[in-house]
Design a protein around this motif. Structure first.
Motif, PDB file in Angstrom:
ATOM      1  N   ARG A   1      13.274  -6.797  -6.794  1.00 13.62           N
ATOM      2  CA  ARG A   1      14.428  -6.334  -6.025  1.00 13.62           C
ATOM      3  C   ARG A   1      13.957  -5.250  -5.063  1.00 13.62           C
ATOM      4  O   ARG A   1      12.917  -4.626  -5.255  1.00 13.62           O
ATOM      5  CB  ARG A   1      15.556  -5.856  -6.924  1.00 13.62           C
ATOM      6  CG  ARG A   1      15.252  -4.674  -7.780  1.00 13.62           C
ATOM      7  CD  ARG A   1      16.409  -4.364  -8.750  1.00 13.62           C
ATOM      8  NE  ARG A   1      15.977  -3.450  -9.782  1.00 13.62           N
ATOM      9  CZ  ARG A   1      15.324  -3.789 -10.877  1.00 13.62           C
ATOM     10  NH1 ARG A   1      15.044  -5.041 -11.120  1.00 13.62           N
ATOM     11  NH2 ARG A   1      14.959  -2.874 -11.759  1.00 13.62           N
ATOM     12  N   GLU A   2      14.767  -5.058  -4.044  1.00 13.08           N
ATOM     13  CA  GLU A   2      14.418  -4.081  -3.022  1.00 13.08           C
ATOM     14  C   GLU A   2      15.703  -3.453  -2.501  1.00 13.08           C
ATOM     15  O   GLU A   2      16.682  -4.143  -2.252  1.00 13.08           O
ATOM     16  CB  GLU A   2      13.663  -4.795  -1.891  1.00 13.08           C
ATOM     17  CG  GLU A   2      13.101  -3.903  -0.830  1.00 13.08           C
ATOM     18  CD  GLU A   2      12.218  -4.670   0.149  1.00 13.08           C
ATOM     19  OE1 GLU A   2      11.427  -4.006   0.823  1.00 13.08           O
ATOM     20  OE2 GLU A   2      12.330  -5.902   0.253  1.00 13.08           O
ATOM     21  N   SER A   3      15.674  -2.142  -2.369  1.00 13.16           N
ATOM     22  CA  SER A   3      16.809  -1.414  -1.799  1.00 13.16           C
ATOM     23  C   SER A   3      16.257  -0.409  -0.791  1.00 13.16           C
ATOM     24  O   SER A   3      15.049  -0.346  -0.566  1.00 13.16           O
ATOM     25  CB  SER A   3      17.589  -0.693  -2.902  1.00 13.16           C
ATOM     26  OG  SER A   3      16.821   0.383  -3.414  1.00 13.16           O
ATOM     27  N   ASN A   4      17.145   0.391  -0.231  1.00 19.81           N
ATOM     28  CA  ASN A   4      16.697   1.434   0.705  1.00 19.81           C
ATOM     29  C   ASN A   4      15.870   2.512   0.004  1.00 19.81           C
ATOM     30  O   ASN A   4      15.068   3.188   0.638  1.00 19.81           O
ATOM     31  CB  ASN A   4      17.892   2.088   1.397  1.00 19.81           C
ATOM     32  CG  ASN A   4      18.567   1.135   2.353  1.00 19.81           C
ATOM     33  OD1 ASN A   4      17.950   0.199   2.838  1.00 19.81           O
ATOM     34  ND2 ASN A   4      19.838   1.375   2.614  1.00 19.81           N
ATOM     35  N   GLN A   5      16.053   2.650  -1.299  1.00 18.59           N
ATOM     36  CA  GLN A   5      15.363   3.703  -2.038  1.00 18.59           C
ATOM     37  C   GLN A   5      14.136   3.211  -2.817  1.00 18.59           C
ATOM     38  O   GLN A   5      13.225   3.986  -3.081  1.00 18.59           O
ATOM     39  CB  GLN A   5      16.314   4.365  -3.055  1.00 18.59           C
ATOM     40  CG  GLN A   5      17.441   5.150  -2.451  1.00 18.59           C
ATOM     41  CD  GLN A   5      18.606   4.252  -2.028  1.00 18.59           C
ATOM     42  OE1 GLN A   5      18.840   3.206  -2.606  1.00 18.59           O
ATOM     43  NE2 GLN A   5      19.309   4.656  -0.982  1.00 18.59           N
ATOM     44  N   GLU A   6      14.124   1.919  -3.197  1.00 19.41           N
ATOM     45  CA  GLU A   6      13.097   1.484  -4.145  1.00 19.41           C
ATOM     46  C   GLU A   6      12.721   0.006  -3.945  1.00 19.41           C
ATOM     47  O   GLU A   6      13.552  -0.818  -3.601  1.00 19.41           O
ATOM     48  CB  GLU A   6      13.649   1.677  -5.571  1.00 19.41           C
ATOM     49  CG  GLU A   6      12.723   1.276  -6.667  1.00 19.41           C
ATOM     50  CD  GLU A   6      13.327   1.499  -8.041  1.00 19.41           C
ATOM     51  OE1 GLU A   6      12.756   2.295  -8.800  1.00 19.41           O
ATOM     52  OE2 GLU A   6      14.367   0.876  -8.361  1.00 19.41           O
ATOM     53  N   LEU A   7      11.448  -0.264  -4.175  1.00 23.86           N
ATOM     54  CA  LEU A   7      10.939  -1.633  -4.227  1.00 23.86           C
ATOM     55  C   LEU A   7      10.400  -1.837  -5.635  1.00 23.86           C
ATOM     56  O   LEU A   7       9.607  -1.011  -6.125  1.00 23.86           O
ATOM     57  CB  LEU A   7       9.822  -1.845  -3.195  1.00 23.86           C
ATOM     58  CG  LEU A   7       9.033  -3.147  -3.309  1.00 23.86           C
ATOM     59  CD1 LEU A   7       9.927  -4.352  -3.058  1.00 23.86           C
ATOM     60  CD2 LEU A   7       7.860  -3.143  -2.349  1.00 23.86           C
TER      61      LEU A   7
ATOM     62  N   ALA B   1       0.858  -1.187   0.000  1.00 22.11           N
ATOM     63  CA  ALA B   1       0.000   0.000   0.000  1.00 22.11           C
ATOM     64  C   ALA B   1       0.895   1.237   0.000  1.00 22.11           C
ATOM     65  O   ALA B   1       1.823   1.345   0.807  1.00 22.11           O
ATOM     66  CB  ALA B   1      -0.896   0.004   1.233  1.00 22.11           C
ATOM     67  N   SER B   2       0.588   2.147  -0.905  1.00 26.46           N
ATOM     68  CA  SER B   2       1.371   3.386  -0.964  1.00 26.46           C
ATOM     69  C   SER B   2       0.695   4.454  -0.104  1.00 26.46           C
ATOM     70  O   SER B   2      -0.489   4.351   0.236  1.00 26.46           O
ATOM     71  CB  SER B   2       1.494   3.873  -2.411  1.00 26.46           C
ATOM     72  OG  SER B   2       0.230   4.293  -2.883  1.00 26.46           O
ATOM     73  N   LYS B   3       1.438   5.470   0.230  1.00 25.06           N
ATOM     74  CA  LYS B   3       0.911   6.562   1.042  1.00 25.06           C
ATOM     75  C   LYS B   3      -0.169   7.360   0.316  1.00 25.06           C
ATOM     76  O   LYS B   3      -0.973   8.029   0.951  1.00 25.06           O
ATOM     77  CB  LYS B   3       2.050   7.484   1.495  1.00 25.06           C
ATOM     78  CG  LYS B   3       2.964   6.830   2.512  1.00 25.06           C
ATOM     79  CD  LYS B   3       4.093   7.740   2.917  1.00 25.06           C
ATOM     80  CE  LYS B   3       5.004   7.035   3.918  1.00 25.06           C
ATOM     81  NZ  LYS B   3       6.199   7.827   4.219  1.00 25.06           N
ATOM     82  N   ASP B   4      -0.194   7.255  -1.019  1.00 26.42           N
ATOM     83  CA  ASP B   4      -1.235   7.961  -1.777  1.00 26.42           C
ATOM     84  C   ASP B   4      -2.464   7.081  -2.048  1.00 26.42           C
ATOM     85  O   ASP B   4      -3.294   7.409  -2.881  1.00 26.42           O
ATOM     86  CB  ASP B   4      -0.665   8.560  -3.062  1.00 26.42           C
ATOM     87  CG  ASP B   4       0.003   7.544  -3.960  1.00 26.42           C
ATOM     88  OD1 ASP B   4      -0.019   6.335  -3.644  1.00 26.42           O
ATOM     89  OD2 ASP B   4       0.548   7.950  -4.998  1.00 26.42           O
TER      90      ASP B   4
ATOM     91  N   THR C   1      10.587   3.716  -1.672  1.00 25.38           N
ATOM     92  CA  THR C   1      10.332   3.229  -0.314  1.00 25.38           C
ATOM     93  C   THR C   1       9.756   4.327   0.578  1.00 25.38           C
ATOM     94  O   THR C   1       8.977   4.033   1.480  1.00 25.38           O
ATOM     95  CB  THR C   1      11.604   2.634   0.326  1.00 25.38           C
ATOM     96  OG1 THR C   1      12.653   3.601   0.270  1.00 25.38           O
ATOM     97  CG2 THR C   1      12.035   1.374  -0.388  1.00 25.38           C
ATOM     98  N   SER C   2      10.088   5.562   0.293  1.00 22.51           N
ATOM     99  CA  SER C   2       9.546   6.674   1.092  1.00 22.51           C
ATOM    100  C   SER C   2       8.039   6.841   0.875  1.00 22.51           C
ATOM    101  O   SER C   2       7.369   7.489   1.671  1.00 22.51           O
ATOM    102  CB  SER C   2      10.274   7.980   0.760  1.00 22.51           C
ATOM    103  OG  SER C   2      10.089   8.297  -0.608  1.00 22.51           O
TER     104      SER C   2
END
Length: 166
Positions: free
Chosen positions: A104-110, A91-94, A125-126
């Motif tokens: 793949r998943e990183s600190n910046q992106e899923l 679920a996204s914040k919007d 990810t933010s």
């Protein structure tokens, strides 16, 4: 019909069924059952040059997995999920909801592979509010309407996929 409940077999029952598959299973009838519309196996699984990409490719399942594993994978699909096939809901914040497999998943992106559209979805990810594992997308109880002989034949067919001469 499909009741969504997995048939539970004891380890002994699985062993007996596997022996029956080897002794009495009919590969040809199993192939016909695999292609039946009521099971819709090819909607999700690839076999040869046909089928979907939602579930694992089945071209060589008979060489890579023993019959008892195939029985378990069909009857209780959430028990052992092939790597790369654990579905997630994000679920996204919007307010958007996404479902798919993590690429793949990183600190910046899923990055998810949306299984229905077969395309990658990139989420910062933010912007992710929550995520949860859904398990296997294969429904439990999918084969509950099959007779014992039909299930045995289907297992025989699957257990021989990828073996020499098949």
């Amino acid at each position: 019909g499909l009741d969504g409940e997995a048939k539970a077999l004891s380890p002994r029952e699985v062993m007996v069924l596997a022996a029956e598959v080897r002794a009495k299973g009919d590969r040809k009838r199993g192939e016909e059952i695999f292609h039946r519309a009521d099971l819709a196996c090819l909607t999700c699984h690839r076999l040869g040059n046909e089928g979907g990409v939602i579930g694992p490719d089945l071209n060589a399942i008979g060489t890579g997995q023993p019959i008892d594993f195939i029985i378990g994978a069909i009857l209780t699909p959430n028990k052992e999920i092939k790597e790369g096939y654990l579905a997630f809901e994000v679920a996204s914040k919007d307010g958007e909801i996404y479902q798919g497999y993590k690429v793949r998943e990183s600190n910046q992106e899923l990055v998810l592979r949306d299984v229905l559209q077969n395309q990658e979805v990139r989420l910062r990810t933010s912007n992710i509010q929550s995520q949860r594992a859904l398990g296997s997308l294969m429904p439990a109880g999918l084969v509950n309407h099959l007779t014992g002989a039909e299930f045995r034949d289907l297992l025989r067919y699957l257990s021989e996929l990828g073996t020499p001469g098949r």
